[in-house]
Design a protein around this motif. Structure first.
Motif, PDB file in Angstrom:
ATOM      1  N   GLU A  80       0.809  -1.209   0.000  1.00 60.42           N
ATOM      2  CA  GLU A  80       0.000   0.000   0.000  1.00 60.42           C
ATOM      3  C   GLU A  80       0.848   1.266   0.000  1.00 60.42           C
ATOM      4  OE1 GLU A  80      -3.688  -0.121   2.557  1.00 60.42           O
ATOM      5  OE2 GLU A  80      -2.717  -1.955   3.264  1.00 60.42           O
ATOM      6  N   LEU A  81       2.129   1.133   0.320  1.00 62.64           N
ATOM      7  CA  LEU A  81       3.006   2.292   0.422  1.00 62.64           C
ATOM      8  C   LEU A  81       3.926   2.464  -0.779  1.00 62.64           C
ATOM      9  CD1 LEU A  81       4.057   2.089   4.178  1.00 62.64           C
ATOM     10  CD2 LEU A  81       2.310   3.541   3.141  1.00 62.64           C
ATOM     11  N   ILE A  82       3.778   1.630  -1.791  1.00 64.26           N
ATOM     12  CA  ILE A  82       4.599   1.804  -2.976  1.00 64.26           C
ATOM     13  C   ILE A  82       3.708   1.971  -4.200  1.00 64.26           C
ATOM     14  CG2 ILE A  82       6.453   0.430  -1.976  1.00 64.26           C
ATOM     15  CD1 ILE A  82       5.744  -1.818  -3.817  1.00 64.26           C
ATOM     16  N   GLY A  83       4.274   2.583  -5.220  1.00 61.55           N
ATOM     17  CA  GLY A  83       3.542   2.741  -6.456  1.00 61.55           C
ATOM     18  C   GLY A  83       3.467   1.412  -7.191  1.00 61.55           C
ATOM     19  N   ALA A  84       3.072   1.462  -8.441  1.00 60.16           N
ATOM     20  CA  ALA A  84       2.953   0.227  -9.208  1.00 60.16           C
ATOM     21  C   ALA A  84       4.309  -0.456  -9.316  1.00 60.16           C
ATOM     22  CB  ALA A  84       2.414   0.535 -10.602  1.00 60.16           C
ATOM     23  N   PRO A  85       4.437  -1.704  -8.830  1.00 63.27           N
ATOM     24  CA  PRO A  85       5.729  -2.402  -8.906  1.00 63.27           C
ATOM     25  C   PRO A  85       6.160  -2.592 -10.353  1.00 63.27           C
ATOM     26  CG  PRO A  85       4.209  -3.542  -7.431  1.00 63.27           C
ATOM     27  CD  PRO A  85       3.401  -2.533  -8.189  1.00 63.27           C
ATOM     28  N   ARG A  86       7.457  -2.480 -10.578  1.00 61.47           N
ATOM     29  CA  ARG A  86       7.979  -2.645 -11.930  1.00 61.47           C
ATOM     30  C   ARG A  86       8.956  -3.807 -12.008  1.00 61.47           C
ATOM     31  NH1 ARG A  86       8.858   3.140 -10.879  1.00 61.47           N
ATOM     32  NH2 ARG A  86      10.862   2.385 -10.131  1.00 61.47           N
ATOM     33  N   THR A  87       9.813  -3.931 -11.015  1.00 66.35           N
ATOM     34  CA  THR A  87      10.858  -4.948 -11.059  1.00 66.35           C
ATOM     35  C   THR A  87      10.483  -6.146 -10.193  1.00 66.35           C
ATOM     36  OG1 THR A  87      12.047  -4.053  -9.152  1.00 66.35           O
ATOM     37  CG2 THR A  87      12.572  -3.120 -11.320  1.00 66.35           C
ATOM     38  N   LEU A  88      11.283  -7.203 -10.324  1.00 66.37           N
ATOM     39  CA  LEU A  88      11.076  -8.407  -9.528  1.00 66.37           C
ATOM     40  C   LEU A  88      11.148  -8.070  -8.041  1.00 66.37           C
ATOM     41  CD1 LEU A  88      10.770 -11.458  -9.329  1.00 66.37           C
ATOM     42  CD2 LEU A  88      13.242 -11.676  -9.705  1.00 66.37           C
ATOM     43  N   ALA A 133       5.014 -16.529 -10.663  1.00 71.20           N
ATOM     44  CA  ALA A 133       3.750 -15.826 -10.877  1.00 71.20           C
ATOM     45  C   ALA A 133       2.768 -16.127  -9.754  1.00 71.20           C
ATOM     46  CB  ALA A 133       3.148 -16.228 -12.222  1.00 71.20           C
ATOM     47  N   GLU A 134       2.784 -17.354  -9.273  1.00 74.16           N
ATOM     48  CA  GLU A 134       1.844 -17.738  -8.213  1.00 74.16           C
ATOM     49  C   GLU A 134       2.215 -17.103  -6.875  1.00 74.16           C
ATOM     50  OE1 GLU A 134       0.027 -21.788  -6.091  1.00 74.16           O
ATOM     51  OE2 GLU A 134       1.282 -21.923  -7.885  1.00 74.16           O
ATOM     52  N   VAL A 135       3.484 -17.170  -6.503  1.00 77.09           N
ATOM     53  CA  VAL A 135       3.873 -16.667  -5.183  1.00 77.09           C
ATOM     54  C   VAL A 135       3.786 -15.144  -5.111  1.00 77.09           C
ATOM     55  CG1 VAL A 135       6.365 -16.475  -5.639  1.00 77.09           C
ATOM     56  CG2 VAL A 135       5.559 -16.909  -3.328  1.00 77.09           C
ATOM     57  N   LEU A 136       4.029 -14.463  -6.233  1.00 76.92           N
ATOM     58  CA  LEU A 136       3.958 -13.004  -6.250  1.00 76.92           C
ATOM     59  C   LEU A 136       2.616 -12.489  -6.769  1.00 76.92           C
ATOM     60  CD1 LEU A 136       7.526 -12.001  -7.533  1.00 76.92           C
ATOM     61  CD2 LEU A 136       6.684 -12.129  -5.182  1.00 76.92           C
ATOM     62  N   ASP A 137       1.704 -13.425  -7.099  1.00 80.37           N
ATOM     63  CA  ASP A 137       0.384 -13.057  -7.599  1.00 80.37           C
ATOM     64  C   ASP A 137       0.498 -12.103  -8.783  1.00 80.37           C
ATOM     65  OD1 ASP A 137      -2.376 -13.079  -7.684  1.00 80.37           O
ATOM     66  OD2 ASP A 137      -2.607 -11.426  -6.255  1.00 80.37           O
ATOM     67  N   LEU A 138       1.297 -12.487  -9.767  1.00 77.76           N
ATOM     68  CA  LEU A 138       1.566 -11.644 -10.920  1.00 77.76           C
ATOM     69  C   LEU A 138       0.522 -11.830 -12.009  1.00 77.76           C
ATOM     70  CD1 LEU A 138       5.417 -12.235 -11.345  1.00 77.76           C
ATOM     71  CD2 LEU A 138       4.302 -10.271 -10.271  1.00 77.76           C
ATOM     72  N   ALA A 139       0.046 -10.727 -12.541  1.00 74.60           N
ATOM     73  CA  ALA A 139      -0.729 -10.779 -13.769  1.00 74.60           C
ATOM     74  C   ALA A 139       0.220 -11.148 -14.899  1.00 74.60           C
ATOM     75  CB  ALA A 139      -1.386  -9.434 -14.051  1.00 74.60           C
ATOM     76  N   ALA A 141       0.878  -9.707 -17.672  1.00 74.72           N
ATOM     77  CA  ALA A 141       1.667  -8.562 -18.127  1.00 74.72           C
ATOM     78  C   ALA A 141       2.859  -8.325 -17.203  1.00 74.72           C
ATOM     79  CB  ALA A 141       0.795  -7.310 -18.196  1.00 74.72           C
ATOM     80  N   ASP A 142       2.650  -8.454 -15.900  1.00 69.10           N
ATOM     81  CA  ASP A 142       3.743  -8.270 -14.942  1.00 69.10           C
ATOM     82  C   ASP A 142       4.769  -9.384 -15.068  1.00 69.10           C
ATOM     83  OD1 ASP A 142       2.634  -5.950 -13.826  1.00 69.10           O
ATOM     84  OD2 ASP A 142       1.342  -7.125 -12.501  1.00 69.10           O
ATOM     85  N   LEU A 143       4.304 -10.623 -15.267  1.00 69.81           N
ATOM     86  CA  LEU A 143       5.222 -11.744 -15.414  1.00 69.81           C
ATOM     87  C   LEU A 143       6.103 -11.550 -16.639  1.00 69.81           C
ATOM     88  CD1 LEU A 143       6.182 -14.554 -14.516  1.00 69.81           C
ATOM     89  CD2 LEU A 143       4.392 -15.533 -15.978  1.00 69.81           C
ATOM     90  N   VAL A 144       5.518 -11.108 -17.740  1.00 70.39           N
ATOM     91  CA  VAL A 144       6.294 -10.866 -18.960  1.00 70.39           C
ATOM     92  C   VAL A 144       7.354  -9.800 -18.714  1.00 70.39           C
ATOM     93  CG1 VAL A 144       6.160  -9.945 -21.306  1.00 70.39           C
ATOM     94  CG2 VAL A 144       4.492 -11.638 -20.537  1.00 70.39           C
ATOM     95  N   ALA A 145       6.985  -8.752 -17.963  1.00 72.93           N
ATOM     96  CA  ALA A 145       7.928  -7.666 -17.699  1.00 72.93           C
ATOM     97  C   ALA A 145       9.091  -8.130 -16.823  1.00 72.93           C
ATOM     98  CB  ALA A 145       7.202  -6.498 -17.043  1.00 72.93           C
ATOM     99  N   VAL A 146       8.796  -8.827 -15.710  1.00 72.64           N
ATOM    100  CA  VAL A 146       9.868  -9.186 -14.779  1.00 72.64           C
ATOM    101  C   VAL A 146      10.723 -10.330 -15.297  1.00 72.64           C
ATOM    102  CG1 VAL A 146       8.534  -8.395 -12.788  1.00 72.64           C
ATOM    103  CG2 VAL A 146       8.490 -10.817 -13.399  1.00 72.64           C
ATOM    104  N   THR A 147      10.233 -11.097 -16.256  1.00 71.68           N
ATOM    105  CA  THR A 147      11.042 -12.181 -16.818  1.00 71.68           C
ATOM    106  C   THR A 147      11.773 -11.750 -18.095  1.00 71.68           C
ATOM    107  OG1 THR A 147       9.064 -13.051 -17.955  1.00 71.68           O
ATOM    108  CG2 THR A 147       9.653 -14.034 -15.830  1.00 71.68           C
ATOM    109  N   GLY A 237     -11.220 -10.707 -22.505  1.00 72.36           N
ATOM    110  CA  GLY A 237     -11.575 -11.503 -21.335  1.00 72.36           C
ATOM    111  C   GLY A 237     -10.457 -12.334 -20.749  1.00 72.36           C
ATOM    112  N   ALA A 238      -9.177 -12.054 -21.124  1.00 71.36           N
ATOM    113  CA  ALA A 238      -8.058 -12.794 -20.565  1.00 71.36           C
ATOM    114  C   ALA A 238      -7.176 -11.827 -19.831  1.00 71.36           C
ATOM    115  CB  ALA A 238      -7.293 -13.505 -21.701  1.00 71.36           C
ATOM    116  N   GLY A 239      -5.879 -12.228 -19.656  1.00 72.91           N
ATOM    117  CA  GLY A 239      -4.905 -11.333 -19.074  1.00 72.91           C
ATOM    118  C   GLY A 239      -4.343 -11.743 -17.752  1.00 72.91           C
ATOM    119  N   SER A 240      -4.657 -12.929 -17.253  1.00 69.10           N
ATOM    120  CA  SER A 240      -4.042 -13.413 -16.011  1.00 69.10           C
ATOM    121  C   SER A 240      -3.410 -14.756 -16.261  1.00 69.10           C
ATOM    122  CB  SER A 240      -5.061 -13.515 -14.884  1.00 69.10           C
ATOM    123  OG  SER A 240      -6.096 -14.407 -15.261  1.00 69.10           O
TER     124      SER A 240
END
Length: 241
Positions: A80-88, A133-139, A141-147, A237-240
């Motif tokens: 709640e105290l950080i902006g949108a996460p970008r990195t792993l 992706a499961e442990v960090l609850d990544l969408a 799009a986020d998984l593609v970015a961090v990998t 209707g996808a994206g996760s």
């Protein structure tokens, strides 16, 4: 005003100063109360009211340990105290997890995981990526970015909208764990939108300001092609993961 500087070389998460200030005010606390709580309950003797004020004004940024302690004092999660996460690392901090927790969940030695995080270069297998992706609850799009697959995806998408989108359904489908149908729908939508934008308008004929605006719009579309792709996927209707 003396501000404590973090000596650790690691980058800090994108801190949301306004949220920290709002949560503190909602609890009826002053900066001195926050500093006291972080010193006594979390063992951070360097935290002063001036440092808390500096965080809230964007003059300094709390490190990982400070962020966790601040969240504890403010009765919220670190996320709640950080902006949108970008990195792993930012995604891990946002979930309030230790590096050991993530390394164990994905089946990596701690040192190997920490090195990937510090280099911001994920080198795990497909199975480990799914576990990440499961442990960090990544969408997705986020998984593609961090990998590290976002740059390759952008290259393919630019090719799809500027040439024949059908030729890119299979390559994009191999890059992403998505149904080919969803990939095809998204690429067709992007191609249609881009080609429609290229249709000349009276203001763009013969050059001039209209032509410059059209060129700017074209550049903006291609620069933001990945975001537009994920928007098209969500509409389908996808994206996760």
């Amino acid at each position: 005003m003396r501000v404590h500087r973090q000596s650790a070389p690691q980058p800090t998460p994108p801190f949301d100063a306004s949220t920290a200030r709002r949560l503190r005010a909602a609890l009826g606390m002053g900066p001195e109360h926050v500093a006291h709580g972080m010193r006594t309950s979390f063992g951070l003797p360097h935290v002063t009211p001036d440092l808390v004020v500096a965080w809230e004004r964007g003059l300094a940024t709390p490190g990982t340990g400070e962020l966790t302690a601040l969240a504890g004092v403010l009765w919220c999660s670190p996320g709640e105290l950080i902006g949108a996460p970008r990195t792993l690392r930012e995604h891990r901090v946002a979930r309030g997890l230790a590096a050991e927790d993530v390394a164990r969940a994905v089946g990596l030695e701690l040192l190997a995981y920490v090195r990937m995080e510090e280099a911001d270069e994920w080198r795990g297998s497909e199975r480990q990526s799914s576990a990440l992706a499961e442990v960090l609850d990544l969408a997705l799009a986020d998984l593609v970015a961090v990998t590290g697959r976002e740059a390759k995806l952008a290259e393919m998408l630019r090719g799809a909208v500027t040439t024949r989108w059908q030729a890119y359904v299979r390559p994009v489908g191999k890059l992403l764990p998505m149904e080919r149908r969803t990939v095809g729908h998204a690429l067709r939508a992007l191609h249609t939108e881009y080609q429609r934008q290229l249709v000349p308008t009276p203001g763009s004929w013969g050059g001039g300001a209209g032509a410059a605006e059209a060129a700017d719009a074209d550049g903006d579309f291609l620069d933001r092609i990945v975001d537009r792709f994920w928007s098209a996927v969500r509409r389908d209707g996808a994206g996760s993961v």
